[in-house]
Design a protein around this motif. Structure first.
Motif, mmCIF file in Angstrom:
data_model
loop_
_atom_site.group_PDB
_atom_site.id
_atom_site.type_symbol
_atom_site.label_atom_id
_atom_site.label_comp_id
_atom_site.label_asym_id
_atom_site.label_seq_id
_atom_site.Cartn_x
_atom_site.Cartn_y
_atom_site.Cartn_z
ATOM 1 N N THR A 177 -0.981 0.824 9.662
ATOM 2 C CA THR A 177 -1.572 -0.512 9.785
ATOM 3 C C THR A 177 -1.976 -1.104 8.438
ATOM 4 O OG1 THR A 177 -3.805 0.383 10.125
ATOM 5 C CG2 THR A 177 -2.451 0.005 12.086
ATOM 6 N N GLU A 178 -2.261 -0.259 7.440
ATOM 7 C CA GLU A 178 -2.652 -0.755 6.117
ATOM 8 C C GLU A 178 -1.396 -0.959 5.280
ATOM 9 O OE1 GLU A 178 -5.542 1.909 4.496
ATOM 10 O OE2 GLU A 178 -6.830 1.789 6.266
ATOM 11 N N ASP B 34 -5.382 -4.903 6.552
ATOM 12 C CA ASP B 34 -5.018 -4.230 7.795
ATOM 13 C C ASP B 34 -4.198 -5.163 8.687
ATOM 14 O OD1 ASP B 34 -5.297 -1.970 9.667
ATOM 15 O OD2 ASP B 34 -6.395 -3.420 10.876
ATOM 16 N N SER C 261 0.864 -1.185 0.000
ATOM 17 C CA SER C 261 0.000 0.000 0.000
ATOM 18 C C SER C 261 0.898 1.231 0.000
ATOM 19 C CB SER C 261 -0.921 -0.004 1.229
ATOM 20 O OG SER C 261 -1.822 -1.082 1.175
ATOM 21 N N THR D 101 -0.655 5.343 0.931
ATOM 22 C CA THR D 101 -1.314 5.634 2.193
ATOM 23 C C THR D 101 -0.280 5.904 3.270
ATOM 24 O OG1 THR D 101 -2.799 4.775 3.910
ATOM 25 C CG2 THR D 101 -1.414 3.170 2.772
ATOM 26 N N SER E 278 -1.013 5.310 6.416
ATOM 27 C CA SER E 278 -1.425 4.482 7.539
ATOM 28 C C SER E 278 -0.304 3.537 7.961
ATOM 29 C CB SER E 278 -2.666 3.679 7.170
ATOM 30 O OG SER E 278 -2.986 2.747 8.186
ATOM 31 N N THR F 241 -2.238 -4.238 -0.207
ATOM 32 C CA THR F 241 -3.477 -4.044 -0.957
ATOM 33 C C THR F 241 -3.711 -5.237 -1.866
ATOM 34 O OG1 THR F 241 -3.310 -1.626 -0.950
ATOM 35 C CG2 THR F 241 -4.656 -2.612 -2.671
ATOM 36 N N ARG G 164 -7.790 -2.973 0.945
ATOM 37 C CA ARG G 164 -6.570 -2.944 1.744
ATOM 38 C C ARG G 164 -6.590 -4.044 2.797
ATOM 39 N NH1 ARG G 164 -3.795 1.369 0.177
ATOM 40 N NH2 ARG G 164 -4.891 3.281 -0.435
ATOM 41 N N CYS H 143 -9.454 -4.704 5.391
ATOM 42 C CA CYS H 143 -9.759 -3.403 5.985
ATOM 43 C C CYS H 143 -11.140 -2.927 5.531
ATOM 44 C CB CYS H 143 -8.694 -2.386 5.600
ATOM 45 S SG CYS H 143 -8.807 -0.837 6.519
#
Length: 219
Positions: free
Chosen positions: A57-58, A76, A50, A53, A55, A61, A74, A85
């Motif tokens: 935690t993500e 997580d 990913s 992003t 993030s 993908t 995504r 996610c």
């Protein structure tokens, strides 16, 4: 073993084993992922980082193709487990990313059940039943000689020593150090940095079909 240690063990196993998984393509963009799926049937999918992003935690993908359209979900990672996610997908939690992909594939191909149901956005009223039936493997592709050379270098030389190879700096920066899991010459696009200006101008008018999905769908 504590839950925290167990979770870190699963993450370490994922990171260690991922490069050998044919359906994992490393750090590629959504557009590159869709190019890889362009000639595949409905239900085809692959996994990549990913990269768009912030993030923490993500991390990954899943990009898929459904009825000549593309979409993505995504993955997580939280509290030592991997999960899709989306809101309440009806799936268990998984220790590794490989376990998650294997479960979704088995659910789709053996049990003939969708992984989840994704709801439409932007005026779309239909839902999409997500089936992940064909992992698209890079191992089955006929790669360019340049890609095979780069792949061999990454297997034999650690990343911290790649930049010290006796090669021109431009070659090191623009090719050797790039993602060793993705062959740009098989699926060239504007983002690869290897197309000339004439090719770019010819492809600038191309269009693509994407699924506008709300990842808050329910199983």
């Amino acid at each position: 073993m504590s839950c925290c240690q167990y979770g870190r063990r699963g993450l370490l196993e994922t990171i260690t084993r991922l490069p050998s998984q044919g359906w994992y393509y490393g750090s590629i963009s959504q557009l590159q992922a869709e190019r890889l799926l362009s000639n595949e049937p409905s239900g085809a999918f692959l996994v990549h980082d990913s990269v768009d992003t912030n993030s923490t935690t993500e991390l990954f993908t899943i990009t898929f193709k459904i009825s000549n359209h593309y979409g993505s979900v995504r993955v997580d990672y939280a509290k030592g487990y991997f999960s899709l996610c989306i809101a309440d997908p009806g799936l268990p939690l998984f220790k590794t990313l490989m376990d998650l992909v294997s479960f979704c594939y088995h659910l789709s191909t053996v049990q003939k059940r969708p992984v989840c149901v994704l709801t439409g956005q932007s005026g779309q009223t239909h839902n999409v039943h997500l089936y992940l039936t064909k992992p698209v493997s890079r191992h089955k592709q006929l790669h360019s000689l340049q890609f095979l050379c780069r792949d061999t270098l990454h297997k034999l030389v650690t990343k911290d020593k790649l930049e010290r190879l006796p090669l021109p700096k431009r070659l090191l920066e623009l090719y050797v150090s790039r993602n060793p899991l993705f062959d740009e010459q098989l699926f060239p696009c504007e983002e690869s940095g290897w197309l000339d200006t004439d090719t770019l101008s010819q492809s600038s008018g191309s269009s693509r079909n994407s699924l506008a999905l709300d990842t808050a769908g329910n199983h």
